[in-house]
Design an enzyme around this catalytic site. Structure first.
Site, PDB file in Angstrom:
ATOM      1  N   LYS A  86       0.840  -1.200   0.000  1.00 16.24           N
ATOM      2  CA  LYS A  86       0.000   0.000   0.000  1.00 16.24           C
ATOM      3  C   LYS A  86       0.879   1.255   0.000  1.00 16.24           C
ATOM      4  O   LYS A  86       1.963   1.261   0.596  1.00 16.24           O
ATOM      5  CB  LYS A  86      -0.900  -0.035   1.242  1.00 16.24           C
ATOM      6  CG  LYS A  86      -1.982   1.027   1.294  1.00 16.24           C
ATOM      7  CD  LYS A  86      -2.893   0.804   2.506  1.00 16.24           C
ATOM      8  CE  LYS A  86      -3.960   1.881   2.612  1.00 16.24           C
ATOM      9  NZ  LYS A  86      -4.852   1.685   3.780  1.00 16.24           N
ATOM     10  N   SER A 162      -9.841   1.812   2.943  1.00 16.38           N
ATOM     11  CA  SER A 162      -8.961   2.564   2.074  1.00 16.38           C
ATOM     12  C   SER A 162      -7.932   1.697   1.332  1.00 16.38           C
ATOM     13  O   SER A 162      -7.339   2.165   0.361  1.00 16.38           O
ATOM     14  CB  SER A 162      -8.223   3.617   2.889  1.00 16.38           C
ATOM     15  OG  SER A 162      -7.327   2.996   3.795  1.00 16.38           O
ATOM     16  N   SER A 186     -10.024  -0.582   7.078  1.00 25.02           N
ATOM     17  CA  SER A 186      -9.421  -0.351   5.764  1.00 25.02           C
ATOM     18  C   SER A 186      -8.745  -1.564   5.129  1.00 25.02           C
ATOM     19  O   SER A 186      -8.377  -1.512   3.955  1.00 25.02           O
ATOM     20  CB  SER A 186      -8.406   0.791   5.847  1.00 25.02           C
ATOM     21  OG  SER A 186      -9.082   2.020   5.786  1.00 25.02           O
TER      22      SER A 186
END
Lengths: 498, 95
Positions: A86, A162, A186
């Site tokens: 990420k 997210s 997330s």
């Protein structure tokens, strides 16, 4: 050649150790897949300039460098296995921008502890970072300066967020596995929306050193994988004490893959009534009930319980998370790294004005909303009314879980009240977006570990996730229950048509 | 609690964020609805409840006061949007 990008890490490890394949074959399968479909899925940030820069020089040595014999305590050999990361986890020399304009061009001069551990285990870090909501502020990956990621199961839907890029790239076989971060759901919510496995470890289990902070008392890094065994395998490598993170806990890490050998006979599971309200999406409800029956047939027992303060969790979360974020994001001011507003003479007369213009232009809409809300909550006159009050209700939420775990081994709920929603559907209404985290945020507020696993599909073909929660530092229980379930189903083997 | 544009403008200044006029109006409206929402906590009785600012019983961690490797000046400055010599360069701080 076989499409190696479709396999799990443990399958690839097998093949590598039997010398049937090489690591550069895995990488070239991934490249091929990314080239073919990422323009539709958009799981990666900056895909246009990253593809060729895999650390291939190292590949040759990986290929013939697998450890021989059994490692001491835990299975931690990932020689030659690629992993995607990420965009908020620092990797030496790779763009790490939290998908925000304000961190434009930022290349960390060091590795996050999780990256360091992965490299030591022999894993290959993907040069492309995965897309995310700016600074992890969001539940749909629509708040990215690189544009929205799409759900591989339905390109008109969001992948969740997210960590939407990490979940989507794993689901679409553009990655073998990935790391995400979870502050209020997330990792788990996008895993649920994309039909993959997502684990938020116990707070303190995985080092946050090198994770660009959103809300420091809630953030955890965790694995997003195609199955449970990969999740356990990745935890074997990333979990553990780190002197560079004062909140990382110094207790022994078990071999998580051992949990997969245990059945679930006699396991006591709680069903909190607040997570199964009247208005729950009927399809989600039916799919979850079927999963519960599956676990029952394997010898687990279920009982209804109450977590009475659940109804306050979203409020508490948005107070604490925005307060902490407003403080953490003060560091982005156009001085040390990232974007600074163009300094055409006279435009910024002094330092404060430079800060204000840089932050006004550099942060996206949701980031500004949260920083301003957090600043308001912490400001003179409102601190007691909002922040302190929220910290007290956080205590009550944690006590609810402590109480239930006195009598039960774990808790089972839907991961999200709905399957993936349409792109654009909630973008204009922040409150509606915040409510999509309703079942995941309590685990962050109380620090407990939680996993989302695929448990079925709606009639329209969208995945639904089952969430399992356990006592602090008992990830083993999550793996045990999740694996027992996975063994009796085929959901984790389903692939989107792309 | 009423959130008008004046409040948002003040808080945005504290947060060092310059807002455009259109943003100010929209944000005030959205923040009002969020604040109305979180006001729900006020109906809960929290008398005698201790706050939880951290979930773990953590204490400060110190390392031995020994020299060790650190970033070089060039590495530390490599991401700076504006550098002068061995320093971060910024506009004038004091008039």
């Amino acid at each position: 050649m076989m499409e190696l990008n479709k396999l799990t890490a443990h399958e690839l490890i097998e093949k590598l150790s039997r010398e049937e394949i090489t690591s550069d074959q895995i990488v070239s399968c991934l490249n091929k897949r990314i080239n073919a479909i990422d323009s539709e899925v958009k799981a990666y940030a900056r895909v246009e300039d990253g593809l060729t820069s895999w650390p291939v020089n190292q590949l040759a040595s990986y290929n013939n460098n697998r450890q021989t014999g059994k490692p001491a305590n835990r299975q931690t050999d990932l020689q030659g296995i690629p992993i995607s990361i990420k965009d908020n986890i620092c990797a030496d020399g790779l763009n790490t921008e939290c998908c925000s304009k304000i961190l434009e061009g930022f290349k960390p001069p060091y590795d996050a502890t999780v990256i360091k551990r992965l490299k030591e285990a022999g894993a290959i870090i993907s040069p492309l970072k995965t897309n995310m909501d700016e600074f992890a502020f969001g539940s749909s990956t629509e708040n990215s300066c690189f544009g929205s990621t799409r759900n591989p199961w339905n390109l008109e839907c969001v992948p969740g967020g997210s960590s939407g890029g990490s979940a989507a790239c794993v689901a679409a076989d553009e990655a073998i596995w990935a790391l995400g971060s979870d502050t209020g759901g997330s990792i788990r919510q996008p895993a649920s929306f994309c039909g993959v496995v997502g684990l938020k470890p116990t707070y303190g289990r995985v080092s946050r050193y090198g994770l660009i902070a959103f809300a420091s008392s809630l953030d955890q890094i965790g694995p997003i994988t195609k199955d449970i065994r990969d999740s356990a395998l990745l935890m074997n490598v990333i979990a553990g004490h780190d002197p560079n993170d004062s909140t990382s806990v110094n207790i022994d890490i078990p071999d998580y893959t051992k949990s997969l050998e245990m059945d679930i006979k006699g396991i006591k599971i709680a069903l909190p009534k607040e997570y199964f309200p009247e208005g729950l999406d009927p399809e989600v409800k039916d799919i979850i009930n079927e999963a519960i029956n599956k676990l029952k047939s394997q010898g687990a027992s279920f009982e209804n319980v109450s977590l009475p303060h659940t109804e306050y969790a979203v409020e508490v979360y948005y107070i604490i998370a925005t307060a902490e974020a407003s403080s953490n994001l003060a560091r982005f001011d156009g001085v040390q790294y990232g974007f600074r507003v163009q300094d055409a003479r006279n435009k910024t007369r002094n330092l404060i004005e430079m800060y204000k213009k840089t932050r006004g232009e550099g942060f996206g809409e949701e980031a500004k909303r949260r920083i301003i809300l957090g600043t308001f909550i912490l400001s003179h006159g409102y601190y007691d009314a909002y922040y302190l009050r929220a910290l007290k209700v956080r205590t009550l939420i944690k006590q609810d879980f402590d109480h239930v775990f006195k009598g039960f081994d774990c808790i089972v709920t839907p991961t999200s009240p709905t399957p993936a929603f349409k792109i654009g559907e909630k973008v204009e209404d922040p409150l509606k977006m915040y409510l999509s985290d309703i079942y995941t945020i309590s685990a962050n507020l109380s620090g407990i570990p939680a996993i989302s696993i695929p448990c079925g599909f709606t009639k329209k073909g969208l995945p639904v996730g089952l969430q399992i929660l356990a006592k602090p530092f008992n990830e083993e229980m999550l793996f045990r229950v999740a694996y027992a379930y996975e063994q009796s189903t085929e959901w984790h083997k389903m692939k989107p048509k792309l | 609690m009423a959130i008008d544009e004046g409040v948002v403008k003040h808080v945005a200044h504290l947060a060092r964020i310059e807002l455009q006029p259109g943003e100010l109006e929209k944000l005030s409206r959205q923040l009002q609805s969020i604040v109305d929402f979180i006001d729900k906590l006020k109906k809960l009785n929290i008398e005698g409840v201790e706050p939880t600012s951290h979930i773990l019983p953590i204490s400060n961690v110190l390392r031995p006061d020994e020299t060790r490797e650190s970033l070089s000046t060039d590495m530390a400055l490599m991401n700076a949007p504006c550098r002068k010599g061995n320093f971060f360069s910024v506009p004038k701080a004091i008039e």
